[in-house]
Design an enzyme around this catalytic site. Structure first.
Site, mmCIF file in Angstrom:
data_model
loop_
_atom_site.group_PDB
_atom_site.id
_atom_site.type_symbol
_atom_site.label_atom_id
_atom_site.label_comp_id
_atom_site.label_asym_id
_atom_site.label_seq_id
_atom_site.Cartn_x
_atom_site.Cartn_y
_atom_site.Cartn_z
ATOM 1 C CB SER A 148 -0.861 -0.010 1.264
ATOM 2 O OG SER A 148 -1.490 1.234 1.459
ATOM 3 C CE1 TYR A 163 -5.128 -1.973 4.573
ATOM 4 C CE2 TYR A 163 -4.116 0.186 4.404
ATOM 5 C CZ TYR A 163 -4.626 -0.945 3.803
ATOM 6 O OH TYR A 163 -4.619 -1.074 2.431
ATOM 7 C CE LYS A 167 -2.282 -3.688 2.937
ATOM 8 N NZ LYS A 167 -2.319 -4.765 1.933
HETATM 9 N N1 LIG Z 1 -8.478 0.481 -1.948
HETATM 10 C C1 LIG Z 1 -7.376 1.146 -1.627
HETATM 11 O O1 LIG Z 1 -7.365 2.377 -1.532
HETATM 12 C C2 LIG Z 1 -6.107 0.381 -1.396
HETATM 13 C C3 LIG Z 1 -4.911 1.109 -1.384
HETATM 14 C C4 LIG Z 1 -3.719 0.434 -1.181
HETATM 15 C C5 LIG Z 1 -3.744 -0.929 -0.995
HETATM 16 N N2 LIG Z 1 -4.927 -1.616 -0.997
HETATM 17 C C6 LIG Z 1 -4.861 -3.062 -0.799
HETATM 18 O O2 LIG Z 1 -5.388 -3.704 -1.933
HETATM 19 C C7 LIG Z 1 -5.801 -5.031 -1.582
HETATM 20 C C8 LIG Z 1 -7.189 -5.291 -2.133
HETATM 21 O O3 LIG Z 1 -8.106 -4.437 -1.454
HETATM 22 P P1 LIG Z 1 -9.286 -3.671 -2.190
HETATM 23 O O4 LIG Z 1 -9.104 -2.240 -1.908
HETATM 24 O O5 LIG Z 1 -9.415 -4.163 -3.581
HETATM 25 O O6 LIG Z 1 -10.529 -4.114 -1.271
HETATM 26 P P2 LIG Z 1 -11.818 -5.030 -1.531
HETATM 27 O O7 LIG Z 1 -12.459 -5.108 -0.183
HETATM 28 O O8 LIG Z 1 -12.608 -4.496 -2.662
HETATM 29 O O9 LIG Z 1 -11.220 -6.455 -1.935
HETATM 30 C C9 LIG Z 1 -10.594 -7.296 -0.993
HETATM 31 C C10 LIG Z 1 -11.107 -8.713 -1.180
HETATM 32 O O10 LIG Z 1 -10.382 -9.569 -0.262
HETATM 33 C C11 LIG Z 1 -11.288 -10.552 0.236
HETATM 34 N N3 LIG Z 1 -10.783 -11.069 1.516
HETATM 35 C C12 LIG Z 1 -10.868 -10.508 2.743
HETATM 36 N N4 LIG Z 1 -10.336 -11.315 3.666
HETATM 37 C C13 LIG Z 1 -9.874 -12.412 3.009
HETATM 38 C C14 LIG Z 1 -9.230 -13.608 3.427
HETATM 39 N N5 LIG Z 1 -8.964 -13.832 4.751
HETATM 40 N N6 LIG Z 1 -8.888 -14.531 2.502
HETATM 41 C C15 LIG Z 1 -9.182 -14.324 1.190
HETATM 42 N N7 LIG Z 1 -9.818 -13.223 0.734
HETATM 43 C C16 LIG Z 1 -10.157 -12.266 1.639
HETATM 44 C C17 LIG Z 1 -12.598 -9.777 0.396
HETATM 45 O O11 LIG Z 1 -13.719 -10.660 0.445
HETATM 46 C C18 LIG Z 1 -12.587 -8.882 -0.839
HETATM 47 O O12 LIG Z 1 -13.260 -9.500 -1.932
HETATM 48 C C19 LIG Z 1 -5.696 -5.100 -0.065
HETATM 49 O O13 LIG Z 1 -4.489 -5.739 0.300
HETATM 50 C C20 LIG Z 1 -5.673 -3.647 0.338
HETATM 51 O O14 LIG Z 1 -5.069 -3.446 1.590
HETATM 52 C C21 LIG Z 1 -6.107 -0.981 -1.197
#
Ligand SMILES: NC(=O)c1ccc[n+]([C@@H]2O[C@H](COP(=O)([O-])OP(=O)(O)OC[C@H]3O[C@@H](n4cnc5c(N)ncnc54)[C@H](O)[C@@H]3O)[C@@H](O)[C@H]2O)c1
Length: 286
Positions: A148, A163, A167
């Site tokens: 992240s 979080y 990260k």
């Molecule tokens: N959205 C942002 O702004 C952002 C920024 C930086 C990093 N991220 C990272 O991106 C990644 C994806 O997140 P996103 O933003 O697409 O969110 P999201 O919630 O849309 O997708 C995450 C998915 O992970 C699944 N999940 C949760 N726990 C799980 C587990 N124990 N085993 C398997 N699957 C599981 C959820 O059901 C969901 O479908 C994460 O690691 C998040 O920290 C997101």
């Protein structure tokens, strides 16, 4: 160097039922890869696979909670059966909860680290032999971890308790993976997106019983979170930038220019601390 054309590649993405994971899987599928869409919510994984499959791609959905080592073992068996192996494994599943660092519950500390950090370790333990076998056959093998902007400093939006800490740990874990797995011919990258427009605000709906069970944010807080997330990057762009980084063979892939300000603030902080300790030891016998 990874080519743009992913024909014949077997790509696994965890947390691919929505958001960035879904976009990574769709991008890979559109570039010709066979994709395995993994999510703790099996129905979400199957629906995502159907949506990507409708584009004419080979996409299959798998249910797996990455915090559970036995489920990851079963995932490997299913992937071996259906795909015959894996070449690129995206450790993308991630969760987070709001609140001050001194107020977050022990269950939420455990859950956040179990998914974001130990979840990666669980998949690395089980899938390293699979990727090693692919590399030994001359195929390009990668682990790509979704870190992240919170891996590189404290975003302008603010630190976010477990979080942010988790990260930062993803960056360290990625570094350990890079040094330990290079001899196996496995490459490692860490994707550092900025704010991306996803459903991260609903992460609590998939919190397992072992960590306190499912929850939804209070409606006002959820509505504010949704408004913030709407201002984020399109996940399709995040995925495209990630694959550009893999084509170059990059270790750190930053997906948003806004990261510069606070990543530089951290670099400058370290630089200042180095200057201070240099000064402290100047002229002193070691
Ligand atoms: N959205 C942002 O702004 C952002 C920024 C930086 C990093 N991220 C990272 O991106 C990644 C994806 O997140 P996103 O933003 O697409 O969110 P999201 O919630 O849309 O997708 C995450 C998915 O992970 C699944 N999940 C949760 N726990 C799980 C587990 N124990 N085993 C398997 N699957 C599981 C959820 O059901 C969901 O479908 C994460 O690691 C998040 O920290 C997101």
């Amino acid at each position: 160097m990874m080519s743009k054309d992913l024909n014949g590649r077997r790509v696994v993405v965890t947390g691919a039922g929505s958001g960035i994971g879904f976009a990574l899987a769709r991008h890979a599928a559109q570039a010709g890869a066979q994709v395995a869409i993994v999510d703790i919510l099996m129905d979400k994984a199957k629906a995502a696979a159907a949506e990507i499959g409708a584009l004419g791609a080979d996409a299959r959905g798998f249910g797996c909670d990455v915090t559970q080592p036995a489920e990851v073992d079963r995932l490997k068996d299913a992937i071996m059966l259906e795909l015959g192996g894996a070449d690129i494994f995206f450790n993308n599943a991630g969760v987070g909860v709001g609140g001050r660092v001194d107020e977050i519950s022990p269950e939420d500390w455990a859950w956040t680290f179990a998914v974001n950090v130990t979840g990666i370790a669980n998949c690395v333990r089980v899938f390293t032999p699979v990727l090693r076998a692919a590399a030994a056959e001359g195929r390009e093998a990668w682990f790509v971890n979704t870190g992240s902007e919170h891996s590189l400093g404290i975003p302008t939006i603010g630190a976010n308790n477990a979080y942010t800490a988790s990260k930062h740990a993803v960056l360290g874990l990625s570094d350990v993976m890079r040094s330990d797995l290079s001899a196996d011919g496995i490459k490692v990258a860490v994707l550092c997106p900025g704010l991306v427009s996803t459903r991260l605000y609903d992460a609590g709906t998939s919190r397992p019983e072992a960590f306190g069970g499912a929850f939804s944010l209070p409606s006002e807080h959820r509505a504010q979170f949704i408004e913030v997330m709407k201002t984020g990057q399109d996940p399709a762009l995040t995925a495209a930038i990630c694959f550009e980084g893999l084509e170059r063979g990059d270790f750190i892939i930053i997906a948003d220019p806004d990261v510069r300000s606070f990543a530089e603030a951290r670099i400058n902080e370290i630089q200042r601390a180095l200057d201070v300790i240099d000064e402290r030891f100047r002229g002193v016998e070691q």
